[in-house]
Every structure is written in structure tokens, then in C-alpha cells.
Motif scaffolding. Structure first.
Motif, short mmCIF file in Angstrom:
data_model
loop_
_atom_site.label_atom_id
_atom_site.label_comp_id
_atom_site.label_asym_id
_atom_site.label_seq_id
_atom_site.Cartn_x
_atom_site.Cartn_y
_atom_site.Cartn_z
N LYS A 129 64.39 62.11 -7.01
CA LYS A 129 65.43 62.25 -8.03
C LYS A 129 66.65 62.99 -7.46
O LYS A 129 66.54 63.73 -6.50
CB LYS A 129 64.87 63.06 -9.22
N ASN A 130 67.78 62.82 -8.10
CA ASN A 130 69.03 63.51 -7.74
C ASN A 130 69.43 63.31 -6.28
O ASN A 130 69.87 64.24 -5.61
CB ASN A 130 68.93 65.02 -8.03
N ASP A 131 69.23 62.10 -5.75
CA ASP A 131 69.66 61.75 -4.40
C ASP A 131 69.01 62.59 -3.31
O ASP A 131 69.54 62.70 -2.21
CB ASP A 131 71.20 61.87 -4.27
N CYS A 132 67.91 63.24 -3.59
CA CYS A 132 67.29 64.03 -2.53
C CYS A 132 66.44 63.11 -1.66
O CYS A 132 65.96 62.08 -2.10
CB CYS A 132 66.47 65.17 -3.10
N CYS A 179 67.11 69.15 1.12
CA CYS A 179 66.93 70.40 0.38
C CYS A 179 67.74 71.53 1.04
O CYS A 179 68.01 71.48 2.24
CB CYS A 179 65.46 70.77 0.30
N ASN A 208 62.26 68.92 -3.50
CA ASN A 208 62.12 67.47 -3.65
C ASN A 208 60.74 67.06 -4.14
O ASN A 208 60.42 65.87 -4.14
CB ASN A 208 62.42 66.79 -2.32
N GLN A 220 70.07 77.31 -7.24
CA GLN A 220 69.95 76.01 -7.85
C GLN A 220 69.15 76.24 -9.13
O GLN A 220 68.47 77.25 -9.27
CB GLN A 220 69.20 75.04 -6.94
#
Lengths: 149, 177
Positions: free
Chosen positions: A86-89, A107, A130, B73
Motif C-alpha cells: 500500500k501507499n507505493d511502498c 521505508c 511495509n 510517520q
């Protein structure tokens, strides 16, 4: 409990405190020794490690889901592949004969990359940002593929 | 809450933020997620002993929120929050039991519970029971770093308490709230 630091205490109270402290120190010692014992037992080197008749299987999990299982003892030439989440990781995983590791990751802390390559079940590679975990297990049985050729 | 106390607690929050920032700039010695020195806990322990558990909780929560806003984060907020609160509860209990002596023990158990809390969150997020293999590493590192943090807090208090009492704005914590 407020501001009692270095304030005078009665003899009876300080004896009770010392007794609790002693108990807690013992508990700490027990935790330390059992942790060390656990690590030593799990990390024992094994001659089946690089034996091709045994399967050294790396399981790659993402979000608790098993993505791939790779038998590291059947890998002859190293190769890499990318696992995205998810989220382009992403994590770039390199598979080598008898070992596996993460070479590049999105990360921020790069702890998974710093963990290097693993070849035992002692410590799995984890990339918490991730949600990726690479675990190694050893199958004690003889795998049929190794016998057929 | 009197303004002097607000200022003092703000100072402690700033201190713990600085320590936290400096610590996160140090590259990890052991590449295992969750293992770190936890030096910012020195301030939590100092405030807990010198003031009260309410003030310590305030400083802890402010530090976690601010560090997340400033350089974190959203993921790390959950880990820090659960770990921090676990650590705090255990330290308050032990500090009460040990009557503010033996800070190293209080700190060590606090660090252990911090790591256990984080491991639990890691399990909830990844849903792989295999993260349990980290347990002995996290327990051992918690004990070592906790003892060190406790020692730091002990020496800080030795210097700080006589100094704080001599300051004109120092009030006995019992007078507030």
C-alpha cells in the motif's frame, strides 16, 4: 508517591522496599537467562543448513498473507524481485543460494536492508512500515524433487 | 495549573524532544526493529519521580505527539503510543512499590513493557505469529537499555533535585493540582 526521592524512610519501610527490589532483580535475572537460552537454542548451527537434500524455505508474508515460498537450497543463481504494498511502498528482495535478504526498500529507516541476508530461522527480516516479513523454516524431510533427477 | 509549573513541564517536554531527536539521528547499532536506547525515557522517569505521575503522563504524551508531528510517520505514532503507555503504567506501579528508590529496576521493567507493547502492535498489524521470535531480543535489549536509562535518571535526579528545590519558583508538587 510524590517527591519521595531521597526522603528519609522508616527502617521497616526501607526493608520492605529492599525485599521487593530483590524479588524484581531476581525476576530480571530469570528473564535475561531465559532470553539468552532461547536465542542459543534457536540459533544453533545445523549441518542440514546447506545440505541440498533438506529444504530451506523462505516464506514471504505481507499483511499476514503468504505471498511466496522459496526453497533457498534449490536456488543456483541469485535473482531479485520487487514486492509492492500500500501507499507505493516497495521492497526489493534478493534470493541467493541458501540465503535471502532485502536490498532496497522505500521505508524511511531501512532497518530491513541493514538486517542483511539471513539463512536461519533465528531472526526473520521484518519491514514494519511495509508490513513485510521474511521467515525461514527448515523442512527436515527429504524433498521428492531432489530424488527424481 | 500554575504558570511556573506549565513552564517547567514545557522545559522537560522540550528536553525529551531534543533527546529523542538526537537519538533518532544515531544509526541503529543492531538492525532489529524495536531495539533502541530509549533515552527520552530518562525525562519521563525524572518527572515521575520529581513531580507526579500526572505530570509525567503529560510530558510523555506531548513528547510522542510532537515528535510524530515534527518528524514522524503516522505509523510510528501507534507504536510509540502503545509502547509509551505500557511503559508508563508499569513504571508508575513499580515506582510506587519501590517508593522512588531503585530507579534502574523501575526503568528496566518499563523498557521491557514498552517493547512488549510494541511487539503486540507489530503482531496486530502484520498478523504473523512469527514476530514472537523477536521476544528474547526485545526482552534482553529492554533490560540493558532500561538499566542504562535508569542509571541516567538516577544521576540526573541527584543533580537536579537539590537545584530545583533552591529555585524560587519550585513548589512542592503536593501544593498543585
Amino acid at each position: 508517591m510524590q517527591a519521595q526521592y531521597s526522603s528519609p524512610t522508616s527502617h521497616e519501610q526501607s526493608r520492605k522496599t529492599s525485599r521487593i527490589a530483590l524479588l524484581l532483580i531476581l525476576l530480571l535475572a530469570v528473564i535475561t537467562l531465559s532470553s539468552i537460552a532461547w536465542m542459543l537454542l534457536r540459533g544453533m548451527p545445523d549441518d542440514t543448513q546447506t545440505d541440498n537434500r533438506y529444504a530451506l524455505i523462505a516464506d514471504i508474508y505481507q499483511d499476514g498473507e503468504l505471498l511466496q515460498s522459496i526453497n533457498l537450497n534449490q536456488v543456483n543463481t541469485p535473482y531479485t524481485f520487487v514486492v509492492t504494498g500500500k501507499n507505493d511502498c516497495f521492497n526489493e528482495i534478493q534470493v541467493r543460494p541458501h540465503s535471502i535478504g532485502i536490498t532496497t526498500a522505500s521505508c524511511p529507516d531501512k532497518l530491513c536492508v541493514h538486517q542483511g541476508f539471513i539463512d536461519t530461522s533465528l531472526l526473520p527480516i521484518t519491514c514494519l512500515p511495509n508490513h513485510l516479513i521474511i521467515q525461514i523454516r527448515r523442512e527436515a524431510c527429504v524433498i521428492p524433487d531432489a530424488l527424481t533427477y | 495549573m500554575p504558570i511556573r509549573k506549565i513552564t517547567t513541564l514545557a522545559l522537560f517536554t522540550t528536553l525529551s524532544l531534543i533527546i529523542f531527536t538526537v537519538e533518532s539521528a544515531i544509526p541503529p547499532l543492531i538492525p532489529v526493529p524495536g531495539i533502541k536506547l530509549g533515552l527520552a525515557n530518562i525525562i519521563t522517569l525524572v518527572v515521575l519521580v520529581a513531580f507526579s505521575h500526572k505530570d509525567a503522563l503529560l510530558v510523555l504524551l506531548l513528547r510522542i505527539l510532537l515528535s510524530t508531528v515534527l518528524f514522524g510517520q503516522t505509523m510510528s505514532l501507534l507504536y510509540s503510543l502503545v509502547g509509551g503507555i505500557c511503559c508508563f503504567i508499569v513504571m508508575v506501579l513499580l515506582n510506587h512499590l519501590l517508593r522512588s528508590h531503585w530507579l534502574m529496576i523501575t526503568s528496566a521493567f518499563g523498557a521491557i513493557s514498552h517493547n512488549l507493547g510494541q511487539l503486540w502492535v507489530a503482531y496486530l498489524i502484520t498478523k504473523v505469529p512469527g514476530v514472537v521470535v523477536y521476544l528474547p531480543f526485545l526482552l534482553l535489549s529492554g533490560i540493558i537499555t532500561g538499566l542504562f536509562t535508569g542509571l541516567c535518571a538516577h544521576f540526573t535526579l541527584q543533580k537536579l533535585l537539590p537545584l530545583a528545590i533552591r529555585l524560587p519558583f519550585y513548589q512542592k508538587p503536593d501544593d498543585d493540582n
